[in-house]
Design an enzyme around this catalytic site. Sequence first.
Site, mmCIF file in Angstrom:
data_model
loop_
_atom_site.group_PDB
_atom_site.id
_atom_site.type_symbol
_atom_site.label_atom_id
_atom_site.label_comp_id
_atom_site.label_asym_id
_atom_site.label_seq_id
_atom_site.Cartn_x
_atom_site.Cartn_y
_atom_site.Cartn_z
ATOM 1 N N THR A 48 -19.825 -3.236 0.299
ATOM 2 C CA THR A 48 -18.505 -3.582 -0.238
ATOM 3 C C THR A 48 -17.477 -2.476 -0.018
ATOM 4 O OG1 THR A 48 -19.547 -5.033 -1.866
ATOM 5 C CG2 THR A 48 -17.282 -4.333 -2.322
ATOM 6 N N MET A 72 -9.914 -3.371 4.596
ATOM 7 C CA MET A 72 -8.728 -3.991 4.002
ATOM 8 C C MET A 72 -7.625 -2.952 3.778
ATOM 9 S SD MET A 72 -10.604 -6.376 1.208
ATOM 10 C CE MET A 72 -11.204 -8.016 1.568
ATOM 11 N N GLU A 73 -8.008 -1.774 3.288
ATOM 12 C CA GLU A 73 -7.019 -0.705 3.086
ATOM 13 C C GLU A 73 -6.402 -0.280 4.417
ATOM 14 O OE1 GLU A 73 -7.324 2.449 0.280
ATOM 15 O OE2 GLU A 73 -9.175 1.624 -0.554
ATOM 16 N N HIS A 85 -16.061 -9.719 -3.053
ATOM 17 C CA HIS A 85 -16.894 -9.732 -1.855
ATOM 18 C C HIS A 85 -17.629 -11.062 -1.872
ATOM 19 C CE1 HIS A 85 -19.431 -7.033 1.010
ATOM 20 N NE2 HIS A 85 -19.197 -8.227 1.527
#
Length: 141
Positions: free
Chosen positions: A36, A43-44, A70
Site C-alpha cells: 500500500t 499517487m503522490e 487499497h
Amino acid sequence: MKRISTGTIGRFTLVVRPEHLANRFKDSILPPVLATPVMIMAMENAALNAARSYLEPGESVVGTTVNIQHLAATVVGQTVTATAEVTAVDGRRIAFAVSASDEIEEIGKGTHERMVIEVARLRQRLDAKIARLADTQAAPR
C-alpha cells in the site's frame, strides 16, 4: 506558484518490482503483492506531476494529507498507472482526487492534499531542527 486550475491532471507509472512488495518490507507471510505505501507513493508522484509545471523556481509541493483505499492486489511485472486530478486550490493548498490501476482493474482511490513550499525556507527549518536535536543529544543526563 502560477495559478493551477481544477481539472489539471498528472500521471505516474510504475512497473512493480520485488522491492515494491508488501512481503519484502512489511510482513514476510504476505503473498507477493504491491505494498500500500508504494501505491500511495505512485499517487503522490502523480499529484506532484500535476503541479510541477505551475511551480516557480525554488518551489515544490509536499504531501500533507492522504486518504486512500487499497482495492485490489497487484503482482510483480504489472504496470501501475496513478492519476491525480486537481479538485480544489486554496492559497498554497492543492487538493487532488487520486486513483491507481493496473492492466486489469482499479487498485486504489482516494484523496490527497499537497502544500506549495519554498525549498530554501524548508531547508532553514530543517537545519534549525537538526541543531536542536544535536543540542538535546549533547546535553548531560
